[in-house]
Each structure stands twice: as C-alpha cells, then as structure tokens.
Design a protein around this motif. Sequence first.
Motif, PDB file in Angstrom:
ATOM      1  N   ALA A 164      55.416  47.043  39.520  1.00 49.79           N
ATOM      2  CA  ALA A 164      54.676  46.257  38.531  1.00 49.79           C
ATOM      3  C   ALA A 164      54.220  44.930  39.106  1.00 49.79           C
ATOM      4  CB  ALA A 164      55.552  46.013  37.298  1.00 49.79           C
ATOM      5  N   TYR A 165      54.802  44.528  40.245  1.00 52.98           N
ATOM      6  CA  TYR A 165      54.619  43.173  40.737  1.00 52.98           C
ATOM      7  C   TYR A 165      53.725  43.097  41.981  1.00 52.98           C
ATOM      8  CZ  TYR A 165      58.173  42.097  37.343  1.00 52.98           C
ATOM      9  OH  TYR A 165      58.854  41.964  36.151  1.00 52.98           O
ATOM     10  N   SER A 166      53.278  41.876  42.246  1.00 54.46           N
ATOM     11  CA  SER A 166      52.310  41.609  43.300  1.00 54.46           C
ATOM     12  C   SER A 166      52.919  41.736  44.684  1.00 54.46           C
ATOM     13  CB  SER A 166      51.743  40.193  43.122  1.00 54.46           C
ATOM     14  OG  SER A 166      50.876  39.851  44.176  1.00 54.46           O
ATOM     15  N   VAL A 167      52.075  42.196  45.620  1.00 53.83           N
ATOM     16  CA  VAL A 167      52.439  42.179  47.038  1.00 53.83           C
ATOM     17  C   VAL A 167      51.996  40.882  47.694  1.00 53.83           C
ATOM     18  CG1 VAL A 167      52.362  44.660  47.323  1.00 53.83           C
ATOM     19  CG2 VAL A 167      50.278  43.328  47.692  1.00 53.83           C
ATOM     20  N   GLY A 168      51.315  40.010  46.925  1.00 54.96           N
ATOM     21  CA  GLY A 168      50.742  38.806  47.517  1.00 54.96           C
ATOM     22  C   GLY A 168      49.416  39.126  48.189  1.00 54.96           C
ATOM     23  N   GLY A 169      48.871  38.123  48.846  1.00 58.60           N
ATOM     24  CA  GLY A 169      47.588  38.292  49.511  1.00 58.60           C
ATOM     25  C   GLY A 169      47.326  37.113  50.426  1.00 58.60           C
ATOM     26  N   SER A 170      46.356  37.186  51.274  1.00 62.10           N
ATOM     27  CA  SER A 170      45.443  38.309  51.262  1.00 62.10           C
ATOM     28  C   SER A 170      45.880  39.472  52.160  1.00 62.10           C
ATOM     29  CB  SER A 170      44.043  37.844  51.717  1.00 62.10           C
ATOM     30  OG  SER A 170      44.068  37.374  53.048  1.00 62.10           O
ATOM     31  N   SER A 171      46.937  39.283  52.947  1.00 62.71           N
ATOM     32  CA  SER A 171      47.418  40.369  53.817  1.00 62.71           C
ATOM     33  C   SER A 171      48.411  41.250  53.070  1.00 62.71           C
ATOM     34  CB  SER A 171      48.068  39.794  55.083  1.00 62.71           C
ATOM     35  OG  SER A 171      47.220  38.891  55.739  1.00 62.71           O
TER      36      SER A 171
ATOM     37  N   CYS B  33      39.085  38.208  51.074  1.00 64.37           N
ATOM     38  CA  CYS B  33      40.406  37.623  51.414  1.00 64.37           C
ATOM     39  C   CYS B  33      40.635  36.276  50.744  1.00 64.37           C
ATOM     40  CB  CYS B  33      40.553  37.506  52.931  1.00 64.37           C
ATOM     41  SG  CYS B  33      40.503  39.087  53.782  1.00 64.37           S
ATOM     42  N   VAL B  34      40.170  36.123  49.496  1.00 60.95           N
ATOM     43  CA  VAL B  34      40.251  34.812  48.844  1.00 60.95           C
ATOM     44  C   VAL B  34      41.200  34.802  47.655  1.00 60.95           C
ATOM     45  CG1 VAL B  34      37.968  34.083  49.596  1.00 60.95           C
ATOM     46  CG2 VAL B  34      38.201  35.322  47.419  1.00 60.95           C
ATOM     47  N   LEU B  35      42.139  35.752  47.583  1.00 55.57           N
ATOM     48  CA  LEU B  35      43.077  35.817  46.461  1.00 55.57           C
ATOM     49  C   LEU B  35      44.493  35.969  46.984  1.00 55.57           C
ATOM     50  CD1 LEU B  35      43.060  35.954  43.295  1.00 55.57           C
ATOM     51  CD2 LEU B  35      43.155  38.455  43.540  1.00 55.57           C
ATOM     52  N   GLY B  36      45.457  35.422  46.244  1.00 54.81           N
ATOM     53  CA  GLY B  36      46.856  35.532  46.622  1.00 54.81           C
ATOM     54  C   GLY B  36      47.508  36.824  46.180  1.00 54.81           C
ATOM     55  N   HIS B  37      46.720  37.760  45.682  1.00 56.89           N
ATOM     56  CA  HIS B  37      47.167  39.103  45.334  1.00 56.89           C
ATOM     57  C   HIS B  37      46.225  40.088  46.026  1.00 56.89           C
ATOM     58  CE1 HIS B  37      49.508  36.958  42.350  1.00 56.89           C
ATOM     59  NE2 HIS B  37      48.381  36.413  41.905  1.00 56.89           N
ATOM     60  N   THR B  38      46.514  41.372  45.921  1.00 60.12           N
ATOM     61  CA  THR B  38      45.688  42.343  46.633  1.00 60.12           C
ATOM     62  C   THR B  38      45.166  43.399  45.668  1.00 60.12           C
ATOM     63  OG1 THR B  38      46.848  41.917  48.707  1.00 60.12           O
ATOM     64  CG2 THR B  38      45.601  43.955  48.573  1.00 60.12           C
ATOM     65  N   TRP B  39      43.996  43.108  45.097  1.00 56.55           N
ATOM     66  CA  TRP B  39      43.268  44.080  44.288  1.00 56.55           C
ATOM     67  C   TRP B  39      41.782  43.751  44.364  1.00 56.55           C
ATOM     68  CZ3 TRP B  39      40.264  42.276  40.283  1.00 56.55           C
ATOM     69  CH2 TRP B  39      40.597  41.033  39.724  1.00 56.55           C
ATOM     70  N   SER B  40      40.970  44.747  44.165  1.00 54.74           N
ATOM     71  CA  SER B  40      39.523  44.569  44.205  1.00 54.74           C
ATOM     72  C   SER B  40      38.872  45.750  43.504  1.00 54.74           C
ATOM     73  CB  SER B  40      39.026  44.500  45.651  1.00 54.74           C
ATOM     74  OG  SER B  40      39.277  45.743  46.315  1.00 54.74           O
ATOM     75  N   LYS B  41      37.594  45.593  43.173  1.00 63.02           N
ATOM     76  CA  LYS B  41      36.853  46.725  42.626  1.00 63.02           C
ATOM     77  C   LYS B  41      36.777  47.867  43.628  1.00 63.02           C
ATOM     78  CE  LYS B  41      33.797  44.517  39.218  1.00 63.02           C
ATOM     79  NZ  LYS B  41      32.375  44.254  38.841  1.00 63.02           N
ATOM     80  N   MET B  42      36.745  47.536  44.900  1.00 64.77           N
ATOM     81  CA  MET B  42      36.582  48.566  45.917  1.00 64.77           C
ATOM     82  C   MET B  42      37.851  49.386  46.128  1.00 64.77           C
ATOM     83  SD  MET B  42      34.968  48.291  49.721  1.00 64.77           S
ATOM     84  CE  MET B  42      34.370  49.792  50.475  1.00 64.77           C
TER      85      MET B  42
ATOM     86  N   GLY C  73      40.962  48.983  44.323  1.00 70.52           N
ATOM     87  CA  GLY C  73      41.931  49.047  43.250  1.00 70.52           C
ATOM     88  C   GLY C  73      43.108  48.120  43.508  1.00 70.52           C
ATOM     89  N   VAL C  74      44.250  48.405  42.889  1.00 73.12           N
ATOM     90  CA  VAL C  74      45.418  47.525  42.931  1.00 73.12           C
ATOM     91  C   VAL C  74      46.432  48.036  43.953  1.00 73.12           C
ATOM     92  CG1 VAL C  74      47.307  46.507  41.600  1.00 73.12           C
ATOM     93  CG2 VAL C  74      45.091  46.940  40.496  1.00 73.12           C
ATOM     94  N   THR C  75      46.838  47.183  44.860  1.00 76.98           N
ATOM     95  CA  THR C  75      47.941  47.488  45.778  1.00 76.98           C
ATOM     96  C   THR C  75      49.230  46.976  45.150  1.00 76.98           C
ATOM     97  OG1 THR C  75      46.519  47.386  47.718  1.00 76.98           O
ATOM     98  CG2 THR C  75      48.874  47.112  48.075  1.00 76.98           C
TER      99      THR C  75
END
Length: 487
Positions: free
Chosen positions: A157-164, A137-146, A148-150
């Motif tokens: 094409a654009y970010s949903v923000g993060g970490s929620s 939960c340390v990024l302002g976007h929501t993607w990870s190796k586990m 993938g990209v939300t």
Amino acid sequence: MNNLPSGTAMQDTTYLSATDLLARFRDGSLNPVDYFEVLAVAAERQQATINSAAGLFLEQGRAMAHESRRRYAEGTARPLEGVPVIIKEETSVKGWPRPLASLVFKDVVAVENHPIVDKLLDAGAIPYFQATNPEFCVLGHTWSKMYGVTRNPWSQAYSVGGSSGGSGAALAAGVAPLATGSDMAGSIRIPASLCGMYGYKPPFGRLACAPGDEYMVQAVEGPMTRSFDDLVLMQNVLSGPHPASFTTLPYTALPTEYGDLSGMRIAYSPAFGHPALESDIEHNLQQALDGLRRRGAIVEEVDLRWDLDEIGKVLLDGLRALFVDEFMTDISDVDAEKLSSYTAHLRQQASDYQPSIMPSAALGQKLHRDMQEKVWGKGYSAFICASMLTTDLPADQDPVAQPSLNVGGHQVDAFLGWVLTPPFNLLNRYPVLAAPTGLSKLGVPTGMQIVANAYDDETVFRVASNHAQAGTSRLFIEQFPVMGQKA
C-alpha cells in the motif's frame, strides 16, 4: 537447469549479494546462466504486484550470461562478471527505450550508453531489467500515466519513494543484487530508505555524468544495493573518468575493509529541528547511533535548525532552471494532456515565472557555513540524520491533489516537505550514504543519511561499514519482504 534450489532455498539464492554471487561463480557452485534464469522468474513474477519494470530484456541478458559462463571457464572473468544489474529508466542504455516515463516521449530510444552503463558492461555485469521512475524524475514517489504505480515489496500500500523507486523496489523484490539510481533531491536516498537498501549519493564529479549534464551539479548518479559490501564493490566499478565526461575527478578505489570507529566523533541531528519526525523513525535512528557507539564512536547531538521548506523551494527552482523546464517548453497544449498531474503542474509553473540557479548556490554556501561552525569546525568527522519524516506515504500519493500532508500533527508540503535529503543536493560536494535502520510500525523500512565533508568519501563508507557490522538493522539478513497481493 543445474544447481537451482527450490522453496526457501530459492529465495536465499534470489537474494544473494553480488559479493557472494561472484564467489560462487568463481568456485563453480553456481553459474551465471542458471542464476539468470532464477532472476528472470523473479523479474516476471514481481510485475503483477510490485510493477517495478519499465522493460525486461531477457534474451539480451541470457546471451550475456552465456558469455559470462564461458569467461569463467576460460579464466577471463571481469570484476562483475555475470552479475545481473537493474538500470533506472532515466539512465541511457543504447537501444533501450528512454521516454522518462512520459507518454509524450514514448517513442524515444537511447542512442548511446550513459558512462556508468559503459563501466558496468566493461566490468562484465548484465543489465537486463529497466526500472520505473516517475515522469521526468520529478516526484518523490514512483507512478506515472505511462507505467502505473510501483509498489513497495515490504508493504504494497505504501510508497517506494522516488525518483529511483523502481530500482529500490526491484532490489527488494530480488530481481538483481545491484541497481543504478540518480539523485537530484534525494532520488537515491529516499527509495533506498523506504525499500531497506544502501544507496550512495557521491559528490559531484566522482562519477562521470552524461554529456550535457556538466552544469547540473545538484544531480548525480550512484549505486543502490542490499548490502554494504556490494555498495563498495559497485561504487569502485562506477567511479572515475570516462571519455564522454570532462568533469570527472581522478579516483582512488575505496577500501573493502574498515577498522572500527574508536575515537571518531560523529554529530547528529534527527531532523534539523523539524517537529514532525515520526517516533518509530527516530527510535530506529537512535538504535543505529547506539550501534556506532558500541563500535567506538563518540556520537553527540548538534543544534542544526534548517528551513526545509526554503531549501526545497530553492533546490527545485534551480533544478527547474537547468532541467525540468527543458522538457516543458517543447510540449504542446495537445501533448500536455498526456502528462501526469505533477508534471502538468510543473509545466504550468514554468509558464508563470523564470526560475534561477543562483539562489541555490547562495543557500548552499549558507548551509556549509553552518555545518562548518557546528560540525566540521568542532572536530566531528561525520554527520547523521534521518532520511525522511514519515513512512506513511501511499504508493500513489499525488501532491497536486493533496498539496500538504499531516505528519505527526504537523502540515508539510507534499512535494518535498516530508524528506530530509534536499540540503545535501545544495551541498553537492558532500558525499552522502543512505543506510537502512529497520522497519517502521507500518512495516516499511526506515533509513538514515551518513554525511561527510566535501569529497571525503572514505569516511561515510567507514561509518556505514561499522553500522553494518553493528547489526542494528536485520533487513535482508533475517527480514525479507513477503510479496503477496496488494494491501
């Protein structure tokens, strides 16, 4: 199934507010079992393009929906009886995986409920959708190796923000009317704004924290919803003491109805003097402020000039001292290969120097004195600013690969330099409510933050109620996401 609509009417049913849903459950025009099946379809369908689910617990949800239908028939329905809820992966649900989006901890399973999950269950809600978050939960976007990209349902094409971000995206995709979030540096308010939601960062102590988090005063849990009325409903359920927490304050329920703003003085600063605020975000903010003026408020600009880079650095150091490095020190060099780029970067930083919590307390006091001098001490009851500088944020933005962003011709730090939320995690007794203001030129939602002085929750809800009634944002009223293939 009975009472299930088709076509456009099905979308209308999918996007019912919890408030309307409860009314239909009570009058018998819809029942929790049939409604759950509508959302189960939406939950599975969104995964191909939006990818906001860390896990789906459909059979558990179905069993709870049958129990809710029985309770309505017997007249024993509880306050959120039969309402499906999205739970952020970080928020523990006993028996559900809780890896914090990390392959390093992929086998971790929660052994107890977070206090707010207990409150939702006690109220009859149905947690069934586990939403994605970035690693630790340390990024302002929501993607990870586990996971993938939300992606953003409004414009993929654009970010949903993060970490929620998974919570915001899932709400926008219509898989439930209510969601949990948590906020360490804006993690409720950023995705709420980018997904067109209402989101609430309560003052520390208003909601029970998880055992062990008592000293993380910068971080709180809170509700995210598509409508203002649902935000009140959910906040009233979540708030107040819990046996597992010794820091929770006594709580008086928020009103469900508010008068206008006649005579209320509201201060605003679009971006604390930052020159990079995009014109479409400011335009939507000014429309929202005009709506509050029509509701009777006296709205005036104040001169706050805060160093957002300093605030972000000090806040992140404090969070690392209390939270982030707790994970980093236990990760071996072999396991470190499994980390996402941004958590690997923080792990490297953790080995370079020891962060401290003390500067965050000192800077918070400095910011409060400035607010006291220019806002609260001048007779203003509330303060409003934008939530972020831009919506031009790729869904998979990597602040390690691209350390700075060009926003309106200005270079800003890619980790936190584009958001306006961190000051209020230092001012962590301030209640802050994120509210939607419209769409940007990119078709991505924009939002604003409504702030009040310490523990004055009712004021931010009163302002937000009037914002909703002014109707300057039509998101989830006349405007809905159109989810097709990725852009």
